[in-house]
Structures are given as C-alpha cells and as structure tokens.
Design a protein around this motif. Structure first.
Motif, PDB file in Angstrom:
ATOM      1  N   ARG A  19     -14.688  -5.850 -78.594  1.00 26.53           N
ATOM      2  CA  ARG A  19     -16.033  -5.954 -78.022  1.00 26.53           C
ATOM      3  C   ARG A  19     -16.057  -6.136 -76.509  1.00 26.53           C
ATOM      4  N   THR A  20     -14.915  -6.179 -75.858  1.00 27.03           N
ATOM      5  CA  THR A  20     -14.887  -6.318 -74.402  1.00 27.03           C
ATOM      6  C   THR A  20     -14.841  -4.935 -73.776  1.00 27.03           C
ATOM      7  N   PRO A  21     -15.915  -4.518 -73.085  1.00 23.79           N
ATOM      8  CA  PRO A  21     -15.929  -3.171 -72.495  1.00 23.79           C
ATOM      9  C   PRO A  21     -15.001  -3.082 -71.288  1.00 23.79           C
ATOM     10  N   PHE A  22     -14.557  -1.875 -70.991  1.00 25.43           N
ATOM     11  CA  PHE A  22     -13.721  -1.654 -69.820  1.00 25.43           C
ATOM     12  C   PHE A  22     -14.458  -2.060 -68.542  1.00 25.43           C
ATOM     13  N   ASP A  23     -15.777  -1.951 -68.544  1.00 23.05           N
ATOM     14  CA  ASP A  23     -16.555  -2.354 -67.371  1.00 23.05           C
ATOM     15  C   ASP A  23     -16.410  -3.849 -67.078  1.00 23.05           C
ATOM     16  N   ALA A  24     -16.277  -4.664 -68.113  1.00 23.51           N
ATOM     17  CA  ALA A  24     -16.081  -6.105 -67.910  1.00 23.51           C
ATOM     18  C   ALA A  24     -14.730  -6.374 -67.256  1.00 23.51           C
ATOM     19  N   ILE A  25     -13.717  -5.622 -67.656  1.00 23.25           N
ATOM     20  CA  ILE A  25     -12.393  -5.766 -67.044  1.00 23.25           C
ATOM     21  C   ILE A  25     -12.449  -5.302 -65.592  1.00 23.25           C
ATOM     22  N   LYS A  26     -13.142  -4.199 -65.371  1.00 18.02           N
ATOM     23  CA  LYS A  26     -13.283  -3.687 -64.004  1.00 18.02           C
ATOM     24  C   LYS A  26     -14.031  -4.690 -63.124  1.00 18.02           C
ATOM     25  N   PHE A  27     -15.078  -5.288 -63.670  1.00 18.56           N
ATOM     26  CA  PHE A  27     -15.879  -6.270 -62.930  1.00 18.56           C
ATOM     27  C   PHE A  27     -15.030  -7.482 -62.552  1.00 18.56           C
ATOM     28  N   GLN A  28     -14.211  -7.956 -63.473  1.00 21.85           N
ATOM     29  CA  GLN A  28     -13.439  -9.172 -63.239  1.00 21.85           C
ATOM     30  C   GLN A  28     -12.173  -8.934 -62.417  1.00 21.85           C
ATOM     31  N   PHE A  29     -11.478  -7.811 -62.666  1.00 22.53           N
ATOM     32  CA  PHE A  29     -10.178  -7.603 -62.033  1.00 22.53           C
ATOM     33  C   PHE A  29     -10.147  -6.455 -61.030  1.00 22.53           C
ATOM     34  N   LYS A  30     -11.258  -5.732 -60.888  1.00 26.46           N
ATOM     35  CA  LYS A  30     -11.367  -4.630 -59.920  1.00 26.46           C
ATOM     36  C   LYS A  30     -10.346  -3.527 -60.180  1.00 26.46           C
ATOM     37  N   ILE A  31     -10.111  -3.210 -61.461  1.00 25.81           N
ATOM     38  CA  ILE A  31      -9.219  -2.111 -61.813  1.00 25.81           C
ATOM     39  C   ILE A  31      -9.960  -1.150 -62.736  1.00 25.81           C
ATOM     40  N   SER A  32      -9.609   0.115 -62.649  1.00 25.40           N
ATOM     41  CA  SER A  32     -10.288   1.145 -63.440  1.00 25.40           C
ATOM     42  C   SER A  32      -9.779   1.173 -64.874  1.00 25.40           C
ATOM     43  N   GLU A  33     -10.482   1.926 -65.706  1.00 28.19           N
ATOM     44  CA  GLU A  33     -10.066   2.096 -67.101  1.00 28.19           C
ATOM     45  C   GLU A  33      -8.675   2.718 -67.167  1.00 28.19           C
ATOM     46  N   GLN A  34      -8.414   3.694 -66.305  1.00 25.47           N
ATOM     47  CA  GLN A  34      -7.095   4.342 -66.289  1.00 25.47           C
ATOM     48  C   GLN A  34      -6.000   3.337 -65.932  1.00 25.47           C
ATOM     49  N   GLU A  35      -6.272   2.433 -65.011  1.00 23.82           N
ATOM     50  CA  GLU A  35      -5.283   1.410 -64.659  1.00 23.82           C
ATOM     51  C   GLU A  35      -5.053   0.436 -65.821  1.00 23.82           C
ATOM     52  N   VAL A  36      -6.116   0.129 -66.566  1.00 16.69           N
ATOM     53  CA  VAL A  36      -5.969  -0.717 -67.757  1.00 16.69           C
ATOM     54  C   VAL A  36      -5.068  -0.017 -68.768  1.00 16.69           C
ATOM     55  N   ILE A  37      -5.283   1.269 -68.969  1.00 15.85           N
ATOM     56  CA  ILE A  37      -4.458   2.042 -69.904  1.00 15.85           C
ATOM     57  C   ILE A  37      -3.000   2.019 -69.467  1.00 15.85           C
ATOM     58  N   GLU A  38      -2.749   2.165 -68.167  1.00 13.77           N
ATOM     59  CA  GLU A  38      -1.375   2.139 -67.659  1.00 13.77           C
ATOM     60  C   GLU A  38      -0.733   0.766 -67.856  1.00 13.77           C
ATOM     61  N   ILE A  39      -1.493  -0.299 -67.656  1.00 16.74           N
ATOM     62  CA  ILE A  39      -0.975  -1.648 -67.895  1.00 16.74           C
ATOM     63  C   ILE A  39      -0.651  -1.823 -69.369  1.00 16.74           C
ATOM     64  N   MET A  40      -1.548  -1.371 -70.236  1.00 20.01           N
ATOM     65  CA  MET A  40      -1.314  -1.492 -71.675  1.00 20.01           C
ATOM     66  C   MET A  40      -0.063  -0.699 -72.076  1.00 20.01           C
ATOM     67  N   ARG A  41       0.102   0.488 -71.528  1.00 13.37           N
ATOM     68  CA  ARG A  41       1.275   1.311 -71.846  1.00 13.37           C
ATOM     69  C   ARG A  41       2.560   0.597 -71.419  1.00 13.37           C
ATOM     70  N   LYS A  42       2.517  -0.044 -70.271  1.00 11.36           N
ATOM     71  CA  LYS A  42       3.704  -0.723 -69.732  1.00 11.36           C
ATOM     72  C   LYS A  42       4.010  -2.017 -70.497  1.00 11.36           C
ATOM     73  N   GLU A  43       2.991  -2.754 -70.898  1.00 10.43           N
ATOM     74  CA  GLU A  43       3.180  -4.086 -71.470  1.00 10.43           C
ATOM     75  C   GLU A  43       3.361  -4.104 -72.987  1.00 10.43           C
ATOM     76  N   MET A  44       3.014  -3.030 -73.656  1.00  9.45           N
ATOM     77  CA  MET A  44       3.057  -3.019 -75.118  1.00  9.45           C
ATOM     78  C   MET A  44       4.187  -2.149 -75.639  1.00  9.45           C
ATOM     79  N   LYS A  45       4.572  -2.391 -76.893  1.00 12.10           N
ATOM     80  CA  LYS A  45       5.505  -1.494 -77.561  1.00 12.10           C
ATOM     81  C   LYS A  45       4.805  -0.156 -77.752  1.00 12.10           C
TER      82      LYS A  45
END
Length: 94
Positions: free
Chosen positions: A23-49
């Motif tokens: 239920r947490t939209p990518f816009d909330a992450i962008k608002f809080q951390f100033k990173i785009s959806e694509q950057e979130v995807i890259e972080i998830m790819r790097k941090e997860m199996k």
C-alpha cells in the motif's frame, strides 16, 4: 542517480521496506527520499535475492496502490483512511 550513493544503510533498509509494502506508493518513497521509481527498482534489485526481486516486480507491476496514476486515493495523501480515528497511540474503541 547520485542520490542513491548518498543514502545511508538505514535509509536503504527503509526504502526496501516501503517498496515491499503493497500500500505504499512509489510517490511516497519519492517524497520522503527524493528518488525516482526507477532508482527504487535498482535498489531493490541490488539489495534482494534474484528470486525475491522477480517476485516483487511481478507483484507491483501495474498495481494501482503502488502507482498513484492508477490509484483512486486523493493526491498527496500517504496515510491510512482510518488514521484520524487513531491518535496518541490509542485505538478508538468499537
């Protein structure tokens, strides 16, 4: 994408946690951390199996709760609709 390099380990943990929540939209992450959806995807790819990342991508792709453009919730609101009833750590009695 230089913002990703400036994130602390605690920030990255929180980003992963927020991205994993349905239920947490990518816009909330962008608002809080100033990173785009694509950057979130890259972080998830790097941090997860790999298998966990694939499962997450399959789950969030096109999900209306993760993408504000597909979401019917009013713009700029990143909280539960029942949050008003909960204040000072006291749950409203039913």
């Amino acid at each position: 994408m230089n913002m990703k390099n400036e994130q602390t380990d605690l920030d990255i943990d929180r980003i992963v946690e927020m991205a994993w929540e349905d239920r947490t939209p990518f816009d909330a992450i962008k608002f809080q951390f100033k990173i785009s959806e694509q950057e979130v995807i890259e972080i998830m790819r790097k941090e997860m199996k790999v298998s966990s990342f694939r499962m997450w991508r399959k789950r969030v792709q096109g999900r209306s709760t993760k993408h504000s453009a597909l979401n019917s919730i009013e713009k700029g609101r990143f909280k539960c609709s029942r949050q008003r009833a909960i204040s000072n750590n006291k749950v409203a009695k039913r």
